[in-house]
Design a protein around this motif. Structure first.
Motif, PDB file in Angstrom:
ATOM      1  N   HIS B  46       0.834  -1.201   0.000  1.00 31.62           N
ATOM      2  CA  HIS B  46       0.000   0.000   0.000  1.00 31.62           C
ATOM      3  C   HIS B  46       0.874   1.259   0.000  1.00 31.62           C
ATOM      4  CE1 HIS B  46      -3.488   2.381   2.111  1.00 31.62           C
ATOM      5  NE2 HIS B  46      -3.210   2.839   0.912  1.00 31.62           N
ATOM      6  N   ALA B  47       1.891   1.278   0.884  1.00 38.03           N
ATOM      7  CA  ALA B  47       2.750   2.459   0.992  1.00 38.03           C
ATOM      8  C   ALA B  47       3.537   2.698  -0.302  1.00 38.03           C
ATOM      9  CB  ALA B  47       3.696   2.323   2.176  1.00 38.03           C
ATOM     10  N   ARG B  50       1.021   4.189  -2.676  1.00 39.30           N
ATOM     11  CA  ARG B  50       0.551   5.483  -2.183  1.00 39.30           C
ATOM     12  C   ARG B  50       1.584   6.566  -2.442  1.00 39.30           C
ATOM     13  NH1 ARG B  50       0.173   9.744  -1.007  1.00 39.30           N
ATOM     14  NH2 ARG B  50      -0.827  10.876   0.698  1.00 39.30           N
ATOM     15  N   TYR B  51       2.850   6.251  -2.243  1.00 34.20           N
ATOM     16  CA  TYR B  51       3.899   7.243  -2.420  1.00 34.20           C
ATOM     17  C   TYR B  51       4.606   7.115  -3.770  1.00 34.20           C
ATOM     18  CZ  TYR B  51       3.016   8.535   2.349  1.00 34.20           C
ATOM     19  OH  TYR B  51       2.382   8.969   3.480  1.00 34.20           O
ATOM     20  N   PHE B 227       7.097   0.974   8.003  1.00 37.11           N
ATOM     21  CA  PHE B 227       6.231   1.206   6.839  1.00 37.11           C
ATOM     22  C   PHE B 227       6.136   2.678   6.441  1.00 37.11           C
ATOM     23  CE2 PHE B 227       3.630   1.590  10.529  1.00 37.11           C
ATOM     24  CZ  PHE B 227       2.786   2.646  10.237  1.00 37.11           C
ATOM     25  N   GLU B 228       6.884   3.548   7.120  1.00 42.44           N
ATOM     26  CA  GLU B 228       6.930   4.931   6.636  1.00 42.44           C
ATOM     27  C   GLU B 228       7.712   4.940   5.327  1.00 42.44           C
ATOM     28  OE1 GLU B 228       8.437   7.503   9.714  1.00 42.44           O
ATOM     29  OE2 GLU B 228       7.435   6.281  11.221  1.00 42.44           O
ATOM     30  N   PRO B 229       7.375   5.881   4.412  1.00 44.59           N
ATOM     31  CA  PRO B 229       8.045   5.869   3.103  1.00 44.59           C
ATOM     32  C   PRO B 229       9.567   5.910   3.212  1.00 44.59           C
ATOM     33  CG  PRO B 229       6.520   7.742   3.297  1.00 44.59           C
ATOM     34  CD  PRO B 229       6.299   6.877   4.483  1.00 44.59           C
TER      35      PRO B 229
END
Ligand code: SF4
Lengths: 96, 380
Positions: B46-47, B50-51, B227-229
């Protein structure tokens, strides 16, 4: 669905069941602290934790909590989790 | 570089992307001969979309989206069994909302609810326990779903139910574990994988050592990642550096949350309540040995399969997957979601045909949701 949301433990509510009140983005929610309560249960009060499906899974520091919350907002997961919490309350009342 | 605004720390993102580009060049990876990196976790998938990380990183990196979305790998047969349990008049069936729209052979849980079954979306198995306390004349069943991150929650809940002597609470256990499907994928001769980005929140529970076999037996690197970009970019860089240096190790990028040995209380609860099943079926991947958990005989009173004589307790069963659905090929990285003939036509997030379209962690839903909006500027 495997991401946790940061919350701060504010009070022990039921020591026998390992339950405590957490503040999650301004929402109060009772959570189980068995995974993080390695000593006396009162010690968890004031700590920040990653909360996943009602369980405080890991202790984190305040700065990490803030960063995680921001990342969750970016993914739309923070809102989803808060909605899931509200849905859980509605399920208990049979109002879903 | 407008896209960088999206990052909490655009400068750090740019610096990481530049380093990634340099290492990709050193390796000599190109669009024609890319490095294949599998992100195992659905949250990472997802990440990444998303990014737009798949677009920001050089063409020499190809992301393969792994089987780490519990909803996506849930086989039809299990959904059918959920519906079967939920349709019993005495049952209150409780589930995480994510599972409501997964298609079954006959219907999804959403459709079963519309048809009158008492199905309630809860946030936690603790909500299900509370429902059991409040409704002593009903059977409350919780749909236990998820990887090691989620497994402790149902283990603790079953222990609590046992302590209280609740007799109207049970769990329909579909918990699965991450390492066995990774092993199955690595054993697949058609699978080309050069390294892994591992699920941080799974390791928060089990630690990093369950992955030791990946470098030891297969010579591939794995980085346990947040899970942060920026975590993801950092982890991709760490995978690439290992490949460049000819190393294969388990490294922990997410040490601020993941202890080397995981969470002892959670591991103990899992071991007390669950044991491995001989095998468990994964949507798109088939039966995988010792990849699922079942409730130990000591807690059989809380096992919905035993209580209702359903599922593996009822003997072997085979359910065909939907025709024309390419979930299996997408899941093993052999096909891109957009190349599935159903993508965006017969299969959309509103009306999913396959499970990969159900949650934003599924590769197809992520493609569908972000495919048009992804940043197109190449990384500098
Ligand atoms: S588009 Fe739908 S049917 Fe095709 S692989 Fe994806 S989820 Fe399966």
């Amino acid at each position: 669905m495997c991401l946790g949301i940061p919350g701060q433990i504010v009070a022990v509510t039921d020591a026998a069941r390992m339950m405590a009140m957490a503040d999650v983005s301004g929402v109060r929610r009772e959570v189980n602290v068995a995974p993080i309560a390695t000593g006396p249960i009162e010690d968890v009060v004031g700590q920040w934790a990653l909360i996943h499906v009602g369980f405080a899974m890991a202790v984190i520091d305040e700065d990490e909590a803030a960063k995680t919350l921001e990342a969750l907002r970016g993914l739309g997961e923070a809102q989803e989790t808060l909605e899931a919490m509200a849905a859980g309350d509605a399920a208990l009342e049979g109002t879903q | 570089m407008k896209y960088a605004d999206e990052f909490r720390d655009p400068k750090a993102a740019k610096a990481l992307l530049a380093k990634i580009g340099a290492v990709v060049d050193q390796i000599g990876a190109t669009a024609e001969k890319p490095v294949h990196i599998m992100e195992i976790c659905g949250g990472h998938t997802h990440a990444i979309f998303r990014y737009g990380l798949d677009k920001l990183t050089p063409a020499g990196i190809e992301f393969i989206h792994g089987p780490g979305c519990p909803v996506c790998v849930l086989p039809m047969a299990r959904v059918d069994e959920c519906v079967q349990i939920a349709e019993r008049p005495e049952v209150i069936f409780t589930t995480f909302g994510d599972a409501m729209r997964v298609p079954g052979t006959r219907k999804s849980l959403m459709q079963a609810k519309a048809d009158g079954a008492d199905i309630r979306m809860v946030y936690s198995p603790l909500d299900a326990l509370e429902l059991a306390r409040r409704n002593p004349d009903r059977e409350v069943v919780f749909f236990g779903l998820g990887f090691e991150t989620t497994t402790p929650s149902t283990a603790f809940s079953i222990q609590q139910a046992a302590r209280e002597g609740l007799t109207n609470f049970s769990v329909f256990c579909n918990h699965i574990t991450v390492p066995p499907p990774i092993k199955a994928l690595l054993d697949d001769p058609h699978m080309v994988l050069d390294g892994f980005v591992g699920p941080g929140h799974v390791s928060m529970v089990i630690g990093v050592h369950p992955y030791d076999f990946i470098p030891r037996d297969y010579g591939k690197p794995i980085i346990v990642a947040g899970f942060e970009p920026l975590d993801l970019l950092q982890s991709v860089l760490m995978v690439l550096e290992q490949i460049r240096d000819g190393r294969a190790e388990v490294e922990n990028q997410y040490a601020r949350v993941v202890p080397e040995h995981g969470n002892p209380a959670s591991i103990a609860a899992i071991a007390d309540v669950y044991e491995p099943r001989p095998s468990f079926e994964w949507r798109g991947l088939g039966e995988i040995e010792e990849s699922g958990l079942r409730i130990r005989p000591a807690y059989a009173a809380y096992d919905a399969e035993e209580k209702f004589g359903i599922g593996y307790a009822a003997g072997p069963r085979v359910v065909e997957e939907i025709e024309g659905c390419e979930c299996g090929a997408v899941m093993t990285g052999r096909m891109k979601p957009v190349h599935c003939p159903q993508f965006g036509k017969g299969c959309t997030p509103e009306m999913p045909l396959g499970a990969l379209m159900v949650s934003s962690e599924g590769a197809c839903a992520a493609y569908y949701q972000y495919g048009g909006a992804r940043a197109v500027e190449p990384a500098e």
